[in-house]
Design a protein around this motif. Sequence first.
Motif, mmCIF file in Angstrom:
data_model
loop_
_atom_site.group_PDB
_atom_site.id
_atom_site.type_symbol
_atom_site.label_atom_id
_atom_site.label_comp_id
_atom_site.label_asym_id
_atom_site.label_seq_id
_atom_site.Cartn_x
_atom_site.Cartn_y
_atom_site.Cartn_z
ATOM 1 N N GLU A 17 -6.616 34.670 42.254
ATOM 2 C CA GLU A 17 -6.532 35.815 41.335
ATOM 3 C C GLU A 17 -5.091 36.294 41.174
ATOM 4 O O GLU A 17 -4.667 36.647 40.071
ATOM 5 N N ILE A 18 -4.338 36.309 42.265
ATOM 6 C CA ILE A 18 -2.933 36.714 42.181
ATOM 7 C C ILE A 18 -2.151 35.711 41.339
ATOM 8 O O ILE A 18 -1.323 36.104 40.506
ATOM 9 N N ALA A 19 -2.429 34.431 41.524
ATOM 10 C CA ALA A 19 -1.755 33.396 40.719
ATOM 11 C C ALA A 19 -2.120 33.542 39.249
ATOM 12 O O ALA A 19 -1.259 33.426 38.369
ATOM 13 N N ARG A 20 -3.408 33.804 38.970
ATOM 14 C CA ARG A 20 -3.857 33.984 37.581
ATOM 15 C C ARG A 20 -3.113 35.166 36.953
ATOM 16 O O ARG A 20 -2.636 35.087 35.825
ATOM 17 N N ALA A 21 -2.996 36.257 37.687
ATOM 18 C CA ALA A 21 -2.278 37.431 37.175
ATOM 19 C C ALA A 21 -0.812 37.096 36.931
ATOM 20 O O ALA A 21 -0.228 37.530 35.931
ATOM 21 N N GLY A 22 -0.216 36.323 37.819
ATOM 22 C CA GLY A 22 1.187 35.956 37.677
ATOM 23 C C GLY A 22 1.474 35.098 36.462
ATOM 24 O O GLY A 22 2.605 35.073 35.970
ATOM 25 N N ARG A 23 0.465 34.387 35.981
ATOM 26 C CA ARG A 23 0.646 33.542 34.788
ATOM 27 C C ARG A 23 0.494 34.312 33.483
ATOM 28 O O ARG A 23 0.761 33.770 32.409
ATOM 29 N N MET A 24 0.075 35.569 33.568
ATOM 30 C CA MET A 24 -0.104 36.359 32.351
ATOM 31 C C MET A 24 1.250 36.650 31.724
ATOM 32 O O MET A 24 2.170 37.088 32.411
ATOM 33 N N THR A 25 1.349 36.399 30.439
ATOM 34 C CA THR A 25 2.626 36.630 29.751
ATOM 35 C C THR A 25 2.826 38.100 29.388
ATOM 36 O O THR A 25 3.957 38.552 29.282
ATOM 37 N N ASP A 26 1.746 38.838 29.217
ATOM 38 C CA ASP A 26 1.848 40.264 28.909
ATOM 39 C C ASP A 26 1.929 41.024 30.231
ATOM 40 O O ASP A 26 0.914 41.335 30.863
ATOM 41 N N VAL A 27 3.152 41.330 30.640
ATOM 42 C CA VAL A 27 3.372 41.966 31.939
ATOM 43 C C VAL A 27 2.669 43.322 32.010
ATOM 44 O O VAL A 27 2.146 43.695 33.061
#
Length: 100
Positions: A31-41
């Motif tokens: 989940e942390i990795a998925r969040a880190g890949r989000m382009t909209d910070v």
Amino acid sequence: PWQAQAFAMTLALHEQGLFTWTEWAQALGAEIARAGRMTDVAARPGYYECWLAALERLVADKGLASPAELDALGAAFRRAAQATPHGAPILLANDPLHGR
């Protein structure tokens, strides 16, 4: 307060043997990795939002509750939170749709 409840639920489910700490670490890490890949910070979930998503994923993957059940419970909690006076405990019974 909800973060503490999510933490406590995680501990309780682990203590009941429903998942291992290795499974938990993998789910939270994903989940942390998925969040880190989000382009909209600005839309990126924080740590405890990732924690909750990992917990919900494990609960669904283990067949303890379906994603639809978890979504319905989340919606009921949000309605209860909106209907609860500031400073009072949020109870699902405060959901205006409770019992319907």
